[in-house]
Design an enzyme around this catalytic site. Structure first.
Site, mmCIF file in Angstrom:
data_model
loop_
_atom_site.group_PDB
_atom_site.id
_atom_site.type_symbol
_atom_site.label_atom_id
_atom_site.label_comp_id
_atom_site.label_asym_id
_atom_site.label_seq_id
_atom_site.Cartn_x
_atom_site.Cartn_y
_atom_site.Cartn_z
ATOM 1 N N HIS A 1 0.829 -1.212 0.000
ATOM 2 C CA HIS A 1 0.000 0.000 0.000
ATOM 3 C C HIS A 1 0.861 1.259 0.000
ATOM 4 C CE1 HIS A 1 -3.377 2.640 1.214
ATOM 5 N NE2 HIS A 1 -2.457 3.228 1.971
ATOM 6 N N GLU A 2 1.865 1.293 0.857
ATOM 7 C CA GLU A 2 2.697 2.486 0.959
ATOM 8 C C GLU A 2 3.534 2.703 -0.307
ATOM 9 O OE1 GLU A 2 2.219 4.635 3.203
ATOM 10 O OE2 GLU A 2 0.905 3.373 4.421
ATOM 11 N N HIS B 1 1.477 4.312 -3.048
ATOM 12 C CA HIS B 1 1.377 5.772 -2.976
ATOM 13 C C HIS B 1 2.537 6.427 -3.741
ATOM 14 C CE1 HIS B 1 -2.012 6.548 -0.410
ATOM 15 N NE2 HIS B 1 -1.542 5.829 0.607
ATOM 16 N N GLU C 1 -6.152 6.820 -1.194
ATOM 17 C CA GLU C 1 -6.054 5.660 -0.315
ATOM 18 C C GLU C 1 -6.676 4.426 -0.968
ATOM 19 O OE1 GLU C 1 -4.417 5.340 2.546
ATOM 20 O OE2 GLU C 1 -3.718 7.390 2.268
#
Length: 271
Positions: free
Chosen positions: A136-137, A140, A197
């Protein structure tokens, strides 16, 4: 009015020339600040952070963070190359560190600088749980969400300047500034962030699956995150993140597509 025209023309020109394609969604995104400007600042801030915090080295947990990070980075390169984005990761300097801190958190700075806090480990529980967070990070960073937020902030400021140029009456100007600040934050910037997100959740599932980690574990991670927080969270419309229940439901819906994407790379069994 001439000044206003110049401001609006400048903003329109920025929107026209400062867009790039998101390789994961195909959408055009804001890019008023280039990675060549962002990356050096990111690397400097990262090095400063490491110098001011305790980096955990030589432990099984630290080795796991590096292992997961490397697998996620390789998965990203595989995906990008397979989809016609060779060279997209130019300028990236991947680094993965476990830092002693009780926060249940992790982050990836533009250019591939990743930190996982030790406080996350008991909640993540497994290597797949760590992969869900790191995927997920990293998503980004790969989707240039930081770049987009900086660009949106610049446009928000241009709008404020335009309003201040138009309005002459001090009382009206004060009311405008208050309404504009609240309206653009709640109505534009926060939904923009929540969209990032959700996008990072989807991309992160693809990355962890291609890296060999079961994307179903991402929903389980968020169930544990919810339990760890005691269910305390602000209303969704006032938050930078989707409501946890909505997030879990969306992740469960997206997980089969992540598995199908991984199968394109020969990955059909997961950790």
């Amino acid at each position: 009015m001439k000044k206003l025209g110049l401001i609006l023309s400048f903003a329109a020109a920025l929107l026209f020339i400062a867009c790039k394609t998101n390789p994961f969604t195909g959408k055009q995104t804001l890019a008023l600040v280039s990675n060549s400007q962002i990356f050096p600042m990111s690397f400097q801030q990262y090095n400063q952070f490491l110098s001011e915090n305790k980096v955990v080295k030589g432990t099984a947990e630290a080795d796991m963070v590096k292992r997961v990070g490397q697998r996620i980075a390789i998965a990203a390169e595989k995906y990008l190359n397979a989809n016609g984005y060779q060279g997209y990761l130019k300028g990236y300097q991947w680094d993965y560190n476990l830092v002693q801190d009780d926060q249940v958190n992790a982050w990836c700075m533009p250019g591939g600088k990743i930190v996982v806090y030790t406080g996350l480990l008991p909640v993540a529980q497994t290597e797949a749980g760590i992969a869900a967070v790191m995927g997920h990070e990293v998503a980004h960073a790969l989707a240039n969400h930081g770049q987009q937020r900086m660009s949106a902030g610049m446009l928000q400021q241009i709008g404020a300047v335009a309003g201040n140029v138009i309005i002459d009456d001090p009382r009206t100007l004060n009311a405008f500034n208050q309404a504009y600040g609240i309206g653009t934050t709640v109505g534009v910037m926060l939904p923009f962030s929540r969209g990032h997100e959700t996008e990072a959740d989807q991309i992160g599932l693809y990355l962890m699956a291609i890296a060999g980690y079961n994307p179903d574990e991402a929903a389980n991670l968020w169930l544990r995150m919810k339990a760890n927080s005691g269910g305390q969270e602000p209303p969704e419309f006032l938050s930078t993140h989707p409501a946890t229940d909505s997030r879990i439901a969306n992740i469960r819906k997206m997980a089969p597509a992540a598995k199908a994407e991984a199968a394109k790379f020969g990955v059909t069994s997961f950790k």
